[in-house]
Motif scaffolding. Sequence first.
Motif, PDB file in Angstrom:
ATOM      1  N   UNK A  66       0.860  -1.180  -0.012  1.00  0.00           N
ATOM      2  CA  UNK A  66       0.024  -0.014   0.152  1.00  0.00           C
ATOM      3  C   UNK A  66       0.672   1.167   0.018  1.00  0.00           C
ATOM      4  N   UNK A  67       2.054   1.132   0.613  1.00  0.00           N
ATOM      5  CA  UNK A  67       2.991   2.340   0.556  1.00  0.00           C
ATOM      6  C   UNK A  67       3.741   2.416  -0.731  1.00  0.00           C
ATOM      7  N   UNK A  68       3.713   1.657  -1.650  1.00  0.00           N
ATOM      8  CA  UNK A  68       4.349   1.525  -3.006  1.00  0.00           C
ATOM      9  C   UNK A  68       5.904   1.141  -2.852  1.00  0.00           C
ATOM     10  N   UNK A  69       6.275   0.202  -1.786  1.00  0.00           N
ATOM     11  CA  UNK A  69       7.481  -0.254  -1.551  1.00  0.00           C
ATOM     12  C   UNK A  69       8.139  -0.949  -2.848  1.00  0.00           C
ATOM     13  N   UNK A  70       9.167  -0.577  -3.549  1.00  0.00           N
ATOM     14  CA  UNK A  70       9.703  -1.136  -4.539  1.00  0.00           C
ATOM     15  C   UNK A  70       9.955  -2.626  -4.336  1.00  0.00           C
ATOM     16  N   UNK A  71      10.151  -3.075  -3.148  1.00  0.00           N
ATOM     17  CA  UNK A  71      10.538  -4.400  -2.883  1.00  0.00           C
ATOM     18  C   UNK A  71       9.306  -5.524  -3.173  1.00  0.00           C
ATOM     19  N   UNK A 125     -13.087  -1.521   1.236  1.00  0.00           N
ATOM     20  CA  UNK A 125     -13.167  -0.148   1.572  1.00  0.00           C
ATOM     21  C   UNK A 125     -12.236   0.063   2.644  1.00  0.00           C
ATOM     22  N   UNK A 126     -11.062  -0.214   2.648  1.00  0.00           N
ATOM     23  CA  UNK A 126      -9.779   0.214   3.446  1.00  0.00           C
ATOM     24  C   UNK A 126      -9.355   1.739   3.168  1.00  0.00           C
ATOM     25  N   UNK A 127      -9.300   2.329   4.190  1.00  0.00           N
ATOM     26  CA  UNK A 127      -8.698   3.772   4.311  1.00  0.00           C
ATOM     27  C   UNK A 127      -7.616   3.940   5.236  1.00  0.00           C
ATOM     28  N   UNK A 128      -6.612   4.532   4.699  1.00  0.00           N
ATOM     29  CA  UNK A 128      -5.411   4.265   5.657  1.00  0.00           C
ATOM     30  C   UNK A 128      -5.553   5.246   6.729  1.00  0.00           C
ATOM     31  N   UNK A 129      -4.626   5.023   7.844  1.00  0.00           N
ATOM     32  CA  UNK A 129      -4.814   5.703   9.214  1.00  0.00           C
ATOM     33  C   UNK A 129      -4.007   6.779   8.972  1.00  0.00           C
ATOM     34  N   UNK A 130      -4.349   8.052   8.816  1.00  0.00           N
ATOM     35  CA  UNK A 130      -3.819   9.146   8.568  1.00  0.00           C
ATOM     36  C   UNK A 130      -2.792   9.750   9.697  1.00  0.00           C
ATOM     37  N   UNK A 131      -3.553   9.427  10.986  1.00  0.00           N
ATOM     38  CA  UNK A 131      -2.684   9.791  12.215  1.00  0.00           C
ATOM     39  C   UNK A 131      -1.517   8.819  12.248  1.00  0.00           C
TER      40      UNK A 131
END
Length: 338
Positions: free
Chosen positions: A27-32, A49-55
């Motif tokens: 989800x973070x776009x890690x190239x690994x 319906x996943x939403x990332x935890x901004x905090x």
Amino acid sequence: MQEGKRVTTRDIAEQLGLSVSTVGRALAGDPRISTGTRHRVERKAAELGYVGNQAARMMRGASSRVIGLMVPDVGNTFYSTAAHALAQCMSRQGHQVMLCETGDDRDNELAQVRGMIAGQVAGVIVVPTPSPRGETVRLLRQVPHVQLLRTHPDLARQSFGIDDRQVLRDATRHLRDLGHTRIAYLGGPAGLSTGERRLAGYLDVVGDRDHGLVVHVPPGSVEDTRRELARLLDGPGPPSAVVAASVRITEGVLEELAARRVAVPRDLSVVGFGDEPGFGWWGPGLTTMALPVHEVATACSLWLLQRLRDGDRPAPFISSTGGYLRERGSTAPPAARR
């Protein structure tokens, strides 16, 4: 998923048979993480319906994408137009707007600022109340902020607004040039920065003579406007023309005149404030001061975003944009002159 339960990366991992760390990296776009795995994770996240935890992301050093906007009255099209322009501009730049309504109450204003600071907004655009509390001022100093449409000397020294003095000067001069000498002014409290400037524009034309034609009403109060206008029209030496100094006051003036079936402009000339769609349809069409609220709000949002990118403390400045008279059928020379 169970109703009321927030979807987490663990839920995604369990459904795909992956580890939580792999889902997080995908989800973070890690190239690994391989392209195929990343797409599987992204599709499942959207499905659930996943939403990332901004905090949580902010604790890891990410910046907030939320901008706070504080207005007195979202029902006032003057402010809803500004909010719409800000939301559009912020969305194009990847930001969201948190809208708060103060009702022009300083205690409510403080509560809203506390909530925004607790929510770690990136910046704040504020239409201040007439007298913000000291704690409100101290809290806003913790976050980049800019004043919109109104100003208060204790808040940010940067502001975007309308040239209120010029607007009311042009509106009043239009009536005077038609031959009116008894021009009533209905405006907001003198304690508001906008109220002071608009009254000054009116007085630039009529002078400091007090004919009992200057009326102050609470901001946003249509009923108070109707009552004060009725008092002027029923009193001795009624005005031959009226200039309104806010959108809500204009609405109150039009409602009272329609209820009384006043012949406009034969018996009374009227100049409004702002150019709402209905103003052109009202009676003979309302002569009014058109205002670039959308453009002013857009410029304000772009300026704040630039400041957030630069991270500096800008020099004090005031951006003040003029309006223009949109002449329709609600103004004419007074009866005696005709």
